[in-house]
Design an enzyme around this catalytic site. Structure first.
Site, mmCIF file in Angstrom:
data_model
loop_
_atom_site.group_PDB
_atom_site.id
_atom_site.type_symbol
_atom_site.label_atom_id
_atom_site.label_comp_id
_atom_site.label_asym_id
_atom_site.label_seq_id
_atom_site.Cartn_x
_atom_site.Cartn_y
_atom_site.Cartn_z
ATOM 1 N N ASP A 1 14.599 12.325 -2.651
ATOM 2 C CA ASP A 1 13.821 12.356 -3.894
ATOM 3 C C ASP A 1 14.517 13.320 -4.856
ATOM 4 O O ASP A 1 15.567 13.888 -4.533
ATOM 5 C CB ASP A 1 12.369 12.729 -3.614
ATOM 6 C CG ASP A 1 12.234 14.124 -3.056
ATOM 7 O OD1 ASP A 1 13.245 14.843 -2.971
ATOM 8 O OD2 ASP A 1 11.109 14.509 -2.701
ATOM 9 N N GLY B 1 13.174 16.090 -6.408
ATOM 10 C CA GLY B 1 12.650 17.449 -6.526
ATOM 11 C C GLY B 1 11.523 17.541 -7.536
ATOM 12 O O GLY B 1 10.783 18.520 -7.562
ATOM 13 N N PHE C 1 8.642 15.968 -7.843
ATOM 14 C CA PHE C 1 7.295 16.046 -7.285
ATOM 15 C C PHE C 1 7.010 17.424 -6.690
ATOM 16 O O PHE C 1 5.933 17.989 -6.889
ATOM 17 C CB PHE C 1 7.080 14.965 -6.224
ATOM 18 C CG PHE C 1 5.663 14.899 -5.754
ATOM 19 C CD1 PHE C 1 4.691 14.262 -6.518
ATOM 20 C CD2 PHE C 1 5.269 15.497 -4.565
ATOM 21 C CE1 PHE C 1 3.363 14.225 -6.103
ATOM 22 C CE2 PHE C 1 3.947 15.463 -4.141
ATOM 23 C CZ PHE C 1 2.990 14.826 -4.912
ATOM 24 N N ASP D 1 6.897 5.781 1.004
ATOM 25 C CA ASP D 1 7.150 6.961 1.827
ATOM 26 C C ASP D 1 5.906 7.811 1.823
ATOM 27 O O ASP D 1 5.126 7.786 0.847
ATOM 28 C CB ASP D 1 8.299 7.803 1.269
ATOM 29 C CG ASP D 1 7.815 8.725 0.162
ATOM 30 O OD1 ASP D 1 7.621 8.241 -0.966
ATOM 31 O OD2 ASP D 1 7.573 9.911 0.433
ATOM 32 N N CYS E 1 -0.345 -1.029 20.968
ATOM 33 C CA CYS E 1 0.866 -0.397 20.442
ATOM 34 C C CYS E 1 1.992 -0.459 21.471
ATOM 35 O O CYS E 1 1.770 -0.345 22.674
ATOM 36 C CB CYS E 1 0.573 1.043 20.058
ATOM 37 S SG CYS E 1 1.984 1.877 19.313
ATOM 38 N N CYS F 1 4.709 1.616 21.323
ATOM 39 C CA CYS F 1 5.546 2.818 21.192
ATOM 40 C C CYS F 1 5.666 3.564 22.515
ATOM 41 O O CYS F 1 4.890 3.357 23.450
ATOM 42 C CB CYS F 1 5.009 3.745 20.101
ATOM 43 S SG CYS F 1 3.666 4.838 20.614
ATOM 44 N N CYS G 1 2.407 5.335 23.654
ATOM 45 C CA CYS G 1 1.363 4.465 24.198
ATOM 46 C C CYS G 1 1.767 3.837 25.524
ATOM 47 O O CYS G 1 0.913 3.524 26.348
ATOM 48 C CB CYS G 1 0.982 3.390 23.177
ATOM 49 S SG CYS G 1 0.046 4.106 21.803
ATOM 50 N N HIS H 1 4.013 7.860 17.632
ATOM 51 C CA HIS H 1 3.026 6.776 17.539
ATOM 52 C C HIS H 1 2.666 6.454 16.089
ATOM 53 O O HIS H 1 2.635 5.281 15.690
ATOM 54 C CB HIS H 1 1.759 7.147 18.311
ATOM 55 C CG HIS H 1 0.635 6.206 18.050
ATOM 56 N ND1 HIS H 1 0.571 4.955 18.617
ATOM 57 C CD2 HIS H 1 -0.444 6.290 17.225
ATOM 58 C CE1 HIS H 1 -0.498 4.321 18.170
ATOM 59 N NE2 HIS H 1 -1.128 5.110 17.327
#
Lengths: 368, 368
Positions: B91, B93, B95, B264, B302, B304, B307, B333
């Protein structure tokens, strides 16, 4: 099934062996990373395997308080609860009672003390420690003992060592898990006759392995090495010997020279949390400004994930920025460092040049 | 080489595409995990790949302060510094200057503000932001903009939007990295005519992609969705569109419905640190007592690592015991949950049933 120790060879008193457990076989001498609360801090079981960790240690006292042994038992035991299918040793809680509890009252039946979390009054006995460990279902359980402070006068050490033996017998009688093995612990403080008596009487009770306790409690290095010498000669050749709470490379080498097979210590993960790393030329602290633009790995000779992929500058940045990946990367490296030390030691025992290896390693480590 | 966006198909305004970068191609719509300080908190690059993360975001402001862009450049750029060989977006900067700095002074040249670390006076300009990002050598850099607070009156929003356009041009002129792409940012607050003007003028400058900024600053959901509507219709079809700071499943779905390709948010890792997990039936907090003996995974559906291997009871234990593995398991997760959401959305766009998928997902997620 109980564990089985297989002695493969010697180099002087140093032993090369294998320990067969229900969760796999590992080579000895071996360093055990500590997973206090059913987790080796910051790491997954896969990462422990990647550093070739053969067995880990978990703490009965801590698991008794959180989450409680009944929850672990309901999960199917400690292995299933924490998703680790390798060998696990649990300590007895004795050391934590003496190190964490500020006020304690030792009576024949057990120990009254206060929880380090909420100050709640607790009472731990040899039977209770064994009952908790039976439920945790580790591969190796430890007898409940009193870790004698250093220094302690002869009369106190003698009375305590005798009580620890009575506790060992009570724990053995209460023991009820046919898939778990039980180690006895030799106490006796700094007194050779008490160490001899404790070793002989503990061996008479008959355990699956033996630990040398009461070390790493503030005594000097020479005193600790002598405590080992005074006890180990009375232990049987066909059972593993475990030196509790030891993780400094020099102490591991001295222990192995005297015939020790297993070690445990929070040192590698504790050092990691504070930004410290083992290297072949001694410990370094990554927070040091001099690593700011050092794009080399922690240790050029290390084969761990951290050293293969990250620079000192990046790890330093993670610590300065308080990012937890830093402690994780150093934990991987520090544990691997000690495991690899034992790998190289095993190789040297096999080749009959352990003492030469020890001298070379320590000369470099101490920058001599 | 610059990035290249490939539009593969539509379902209504929802777009299915691919973004080709110098560090690989990823499918869109895509959620980007945030690696503020050159680390997605608690995770390694391998873990990001395991959750099928296509691109990550890192923060220019934070890297400027620590470790400094010159150190990252000396390491060979951000990819090498953090050992991540996939696409990275930085980004600008803007924000952070507006969200972290308590006192700031915006002038035509740039922004004076105080460091959130030590209060040191700092000055960030469009040229400086681009210079830092050029040195970080991310795949995609963002233009320096003012994130207009909500609410803001029309006069302020207009003046700020005009300045952001001038800053965009200055940044583009200063840009000097042929392997990096640059996105423009549409501002305009809540005012449709300003959004239109900002979009059209920004597009005239010609960027490699476009972001819709000034959202997630306290405005209501409907206002945010309208901000997207008021801007996105003026953006070209052949460039990617990125909605900044958005990570709630409902908002991702609403954004995609309107033609957004990239999102994001720190949400999945921040939720994880506080013990929260996404599930198909809404968020849950693992610290809740009811999970004490719940040996089921976080989310039965899930796929992942967390999980597949751990129970709610174990993760709850890790949080109660303040063990950092807990935050790590939940981060894996939660990121996987959002990445998988975008995978399923892409499948639904391909099948032409995006709106049906959206309704079903939200009904379950909101327990309707």
């Amino acid at each position: 099934m109980k564990i089985k120790y297989e002695l493969i060879g010697n180099d002087g008193r140093a032993r090369l062996g294998k320990l067969h457990t229900n969760h796999g076989t590992f080579d000895t001498p071996m360093f055990m990373p500590v997973g206090t609360l059913a987790t080796v801090k910051t790491l997954t079981p896969e990462e422990l395997k990647e550093v070739h960790s053969g067995i880990i240690l978990s703490n009965t006292y801590h698991l008794w308080l959180r989450p409680g042994e009944d929850i672990v038992a309901k999960a199917g035991g400690l292995h299933k609860f924490m998703n680790y299918d390798g060998p696990i040793l649990t300590d007895s809680g004795g050391f934590q009672v003496f190190s964490l509890a500020k006020k304690k009252d030792i009576i024949e039946d057990g120990v009254y003390f206060k929880s380090h979390i909420d100050g709640k009054k607790l009472f731990l006995t040899p039977e209770k420690s064994i009952e908790i460990q039976n439920k945790l279902d580790s591969d190796i359980a430890m007898s409940f003992d009193e870790c004698i402070p250093y220094p302690a006068d002869y009369e106190y050490a003698k009375a305590s060592t005798e009580r620890t033996l009575r506790w060992a017998k009570r724990g053995k009688d209460a023991f009820n898990n046919e898939n778990q093995s039980l180690f006895g612990i030799v106490q006796g403080g700094e007194y050779p006759d008490l160490r001899k008596w404790s070793a002989e009487e503990t061996v008479k009770l008959g355990f699956d392995g033996y630990s040398i306790g009461g070390t790493s409690v503030g005594e000097g290095k020479d005193v600790m090495y002598k405590m080992i010498d005074d006890a180990i000669k009375y232990l049987p050749e066909d059972k593993p010997r475990y030196l509790m709470g030891v993780g400094e490379p020099a102490d591991i080498l001295e222990g192995i020279e005297r015939g020790i097979d297993m070690f445990d210590c929070v040192l590698p993960t504790r050092l990691a949390r504070h930004g410290n790393a083992f290297t072949h030329t001694g410990k370094i602290n990554l927070k040091n400004l001099k690593y700011r633009e050092d794009f080399s790995p922690l240790d050029e000779e290390c084969d761990c994930y951290t050293c293969k992929n990250y620079s000192k500058a990046y790890i330093r940045h993670l610590f300065v920025a308080k990012e937890s990946l830093g402690g994780r990367l150093l934990s991987i490296h520090n544990i691997r460092f000690l495991i690899r030390l034992t790998e190289e030691i095993r190789e040297s025992i096999k080749n009959g040049n352990f003492l030469e290896y020890k001298e070379n390693f320590l000369n470099r480590y101490n920058n001599k």
